[in-house]
Enzyme design. Structure first.
Site, mmCIF file in Angstrom:
data_model
loop_
_atom_site.group_PDB
_atom_site.id
_atom_site.type_symbol
_atom_site.label_atom_id
_atom_site.label_comp_id
_atom_site.label_asym_id
_atom_site.label_seq_id
_atom_site.Cartn_x
_atom_site.Cartn_y
_atom_site.Cartn_z
ATOM 1 N N GLY A 147 7.444 16.214 -9.472
ATOM 2 C CA GLY A 147 7.212 17.616 -8.621
ATOM 3 C C GLY A 147 6.825 19.054 -9.245
ATOM 4 N N GLY A 193 4.675 11.180 -9.785
ATOM 5 C CA GLY A 193 5.187 9.939 -9.427
ATOM 6 C C GLY A 193 4.218 9.096 -9.005
ATOM 7 C CE LYS A 210 5.121 11.781 6.008
ATOM 8 N NZ LYS A 210 6.511 12.258 6.264
ATOM 9 N NE ARG A 252 11.236 11.913 -15.473
ATOM 10 C CZ ARG A 252 12.042 11.628 -14.250
ATOM 11 N NH1 ARG A 252 13.683 10.906 -13.964
ATOM 12 N NH2 ARG A 252 11.029 11.405 -13.465
HETATM 13 P P1 AMP Z 1 3.091 10.309 -2.219
HETATM 14 O O1 AMP Z 1 4.252 10.178 -2.665
HETATM 15 O O2 AMP Z 1 2.997 11.483 -1.069
HETATM 16 O O3 AMP Z 1 2.356 10.437 -3.506
HETATM 17 O O4 AMP Z 1 3.081 9.542 -1.546
HETATM 18 C C1 AMP Z 1 3.776 7.593 -1.928
HETATM 19 C C2 AMP Z 1 3.461 6.517 -1.097
HETATM 20 O O5 AMP Z 1 2.195 6.758 0.539
HETATM 21 C C3 AMP Z 1 3.016 5.409 -1.755
HETATM 22 O O6 AMP Z 1 4.605 5.129 -1.205
HETATM 23 C C4 AMP Z 1 2.319 5.030 -1.094
HETATM 24 O O7 AMP Z 1 3.005 3.499 -0.749
HETATM 25 C C5 AMP Z 1 2.421 5.193 0.203
HETATM 26 N N1 AMP Z 1 1.298 5.372 1.033
HETATM 27 C C6 AMP Z 1 -0.393 5.219 0.459
HETATM 28 N N2 AMP Z 1 -1.723 5.110 1.212
HETATM 29 C C7 AMP Z 1 -0.805 4.766 1.844
HETATM 30 C C8 AMP Z 1 -1.185 4.357 3.648
HETATM 31 N N3 AMP Z 1 -2.321 3.749 3.783
HETATM 32 N N4 AMP Z 1 -0.282 4.281 4.217
HETATM 33 C C9 AMP Z 1 1.122 4.806 4.281
HETATM 34 N N5 AMP Z 1 1.310 4.919 3.111
HETATM 35 C C10 AMP Z 1 0.888 4.847 2.611
#
Ligand code: AMP
Length: 396
Positions: free
Chosen positions: A377, A354, A198, A35
Site C-alpha cells: 500500500g 503486493g 482493477k 520482513r
Molecule cells: P492487484 O491487487 O490489483 O495488484 O491485483 C492482483 C490480482 O489480480 C491477482 O490476485 C490476480 O489474480 C488478479 N488478476 C490478474 N489478472 C486478472 C484477470 N485477467 N482477471 C481477473 N483477475 C486478474
C-alpha cells in the site's frame, strides 16, 4: 538529514519502528520471514556501533485490544535466531515493564515491545501514547516502509519527540531511493508495467505514471477495461464499466504526451474462473461470450518482452494474469523474466506492490531485480505521487 552510515549509535538507545508484521499459519508459525530479515542491517549497525535497539511494530489487526494470537513474542524469538543475539521482550509497548526494560538495556542489546496495535491510541495517532513511546529512546529510526502511508503514533507522531535526532533505517532509505530513482531522473526510456485486477485501485498510479514514463504496458484484469473502452469485445472478462470514460482519458493523455501504450493483443481465455477450466487463446478484443481473459497471450508476451529489453528503467506493479492458478501464470512469469533480463542488461528495475512482488519471489527471480519493494500500500501511494506521512515526519 542524519543517515544510518554517518550516525554513530554508540551510547544511544534507538527507538526503531520496524515492520514485523510477518505472515503466520493457524498455529502461529511464521510462514515467511522476509520482513524480519529485511530489517537486520539496521539493527546490526546499531548494535555494532555499541548502541541498543528498542523495536516497535504492529502485527495483524487486533483493533486496539490484546489478542494473544497476535503477540510479537514468537516473532521476537525468531528475530533473535536471525540476529544470533538474545532478544528481550516486554509484554506491553508502554507502561512500567517497557520503561524498566528499556532503561536497563545495555549496549548491543535488543528489546522488542509488544504489538503496538493492542492499544487503540496507536492507530489514532494519540499524542500522549506517542510521547510515552518517545521517552523510551533518545534517537528515532523509521525502518517500516510498509507502514509509511499511515499517520499512526509510532510511524509519524512519535517523531516529534526527536527533533534533530531522527533518521531512516537502511530498508526505508533503499525504498525511498529506488522510487526516487524511477520518478526523479530515470535513465530513459522509462517503462511502467501496470497489471493486477482493477483499474479503480490503480487509477491514481496510472495517472501519475502517464505524466512521467515513456512507455506503458497495461496487463492483467485491468487491461480489459481499456480494451473495451477502445471498442473491443471482452466477453465475460473482469471489466469496470463505470471506468470506460476514465480509461479513454488515460489513453488520450498518453497519446498527447506521445507515450507508447501497449495493451495485450491476445489473451489466454477460460470458460470459467477456475484452474481446471477449458482454455484457449484468442485476440484480446474478440473474447467470445461466456469466456474470460485470465492471462496475456503469447504474442503479447513476445511484444512486452521486447519493450522491456529496450528500457533504461522499469517500474512493475501488478501481475499480468491470474498467476495464482497455473494455467494463467505464463504471462506473469515471462514478464518477471523479461524484467530480470533487462536488469542484467543494465536497466534499473523496481518491482513494487503486493502481488508482483509475490510473483517475483515465487519464480525465484528476486535476486535479479534492482529493488523489490516490501511495502504494498505504501508503494502504491508513493507511486501516486503522495507525500507519505511516515517519510515527511522524519524529514520535517
Ligand atoms: P492487484 O491487487 O490489483 O495488484 O491485483 C492482483 C490480482 O489480480 C491477482 O490476485 C490476480 O489474480 C488478479 N488478476 C490478474 N489478472 C486478472 C484477470 N485477467 N482477471 C481477473 N483477475 C486478474
Amino acid at each position: 538529514m542524519l543517515t544510518m552510515d554517518s550516525f554513530d549509535f554508540k551510547g544511544h538507545t534507538a527507538l526503531v519502528r520496524v515492520d514485523l508484521n510477518v505472515p503466520q499459519d493457524g498455529n502461529g508459525r511464521i510462514t515467511d520471514d522476509t520482513r524480519a530479515r529485511a530489517i537486520l542491517p539496521t539493527i546490526r549497525k546499531i548494535i555494532r556501533d555499541g548502541g541498543s535497539a528498542i523495536l516497535i511494530s504492529h502485527l495483524g489487526r487486533p483493533k486496539g485490544k490484546v489478542v494473544p494470537s497476535m503477540s510479537l513474542r514468537p516473532v521476537a524469538e525468531h528475530l533473535g535466531e536471525l540476529l544470533g543475539v538474545p532478544v528481550l521482550f516486554a509484554t506491553d509497548c508502554v507502561g512500567d515493564d517497557a520503561r524498566a526494560k528499556a532503561s536497563a538495556l545495555k549496549p548491543g542489546e535488543v528489546l522488542v515491545l509488544e504489538n503496538l496495535r493492542f492499544h487503540p491510541e496507536e492507530e489514532a495517532g494519540d499524542a500522549d501514547f506517542s510521547r510515552s513511546l518517545g521517552e523510551l529512546g533518545d534517537v528515532y529510526v523509521n525502518d517500516a516502509f510498509g507502514s509509511a502511508h499511515r499517520a499512526h503514533a509510532s510511524t509519524t507522531v512519535v517523531a516529534r519527540s526527536f527533533p534533530g535526532n531522527k533518521l531512516f533505517g537502511y530498508l526505508m532509505q533503499a525504498e525511498i531511493d529506488s522510487v526516487d530513482k524511477v520518478l526523479g531522473d530515470p535513465k530513459r526510456p522509462l517503462l511502467a508495467i501496470v497489471g493486477g485486477s482493477k483499474v479503480s485501485s490503480k487509477l491514481a498510479v496510472l495517472e501519475n505514471l502517464v505524466g512521467k514514463c515513456d512507455a506503458l504496458i497495461i496487463g492483467g484484469g485491468m487491461a480489459n477495461t481499456f480494451i473495451k473502452a477502445k471498442g473491443g469485445h471482452v466477453g465475460s472478462s473482469l471489466v469496470e464499466d463505470d471506468l470506460l470514460d476514465t480509461a479513454r482519458s488515460v489513453l488520450e493523455k498518453a497519446a498527447t504526451r506521445q507515450i507508447e501504450i501497449h495493451l495485450p493483443m491476445d489473451a489466454v481465455v477460460a470458460d470459467s474462473f477456475n484452474a481446471s477450466a477449458n482454455t484457449d487463446i484468442c485476440a484480446s478484443d474478440r473474447v467470445p461470450d461466456g469466456w474470460m481473459a485470465l492471462d496475456i497471450g503469447p504474442e503479447s508476451v513476445k511484444t512486452f518482452r521486447e519493450v522491456a529489453l529496450k528500457a533504461g528503467t522499469i517500474l512493475w506493479n501488478g501481475p499480468m494474469g491470474v498467476f495464482e492458478m497455473k494455467p494463467f501464470q505464463q504471462g506473469t512469469i515471462a514478464m518477471a523474466q523479461a524484467v530480470a533480463e533487462a536488469t542484467d542488461k543494465g536497466a534499473f528495475t523496481l518491482v513494487g506492490g503486493g502481488d508482483s512482488v509475490a510473483a517475483v519471489n515465487q519464480f525465484g527471480l528476486a535476486d535479479r531485480i534492482g529493488h523489490v519493494s516490501t511495502g504494498g500500500g505504501a508503494m502504491l501511494e508513493y507511486l501516486e505521487g503522495k507525500v507519505l506521512p511516515g517519510i515527511a515526519a522524519v524529514r520535517e
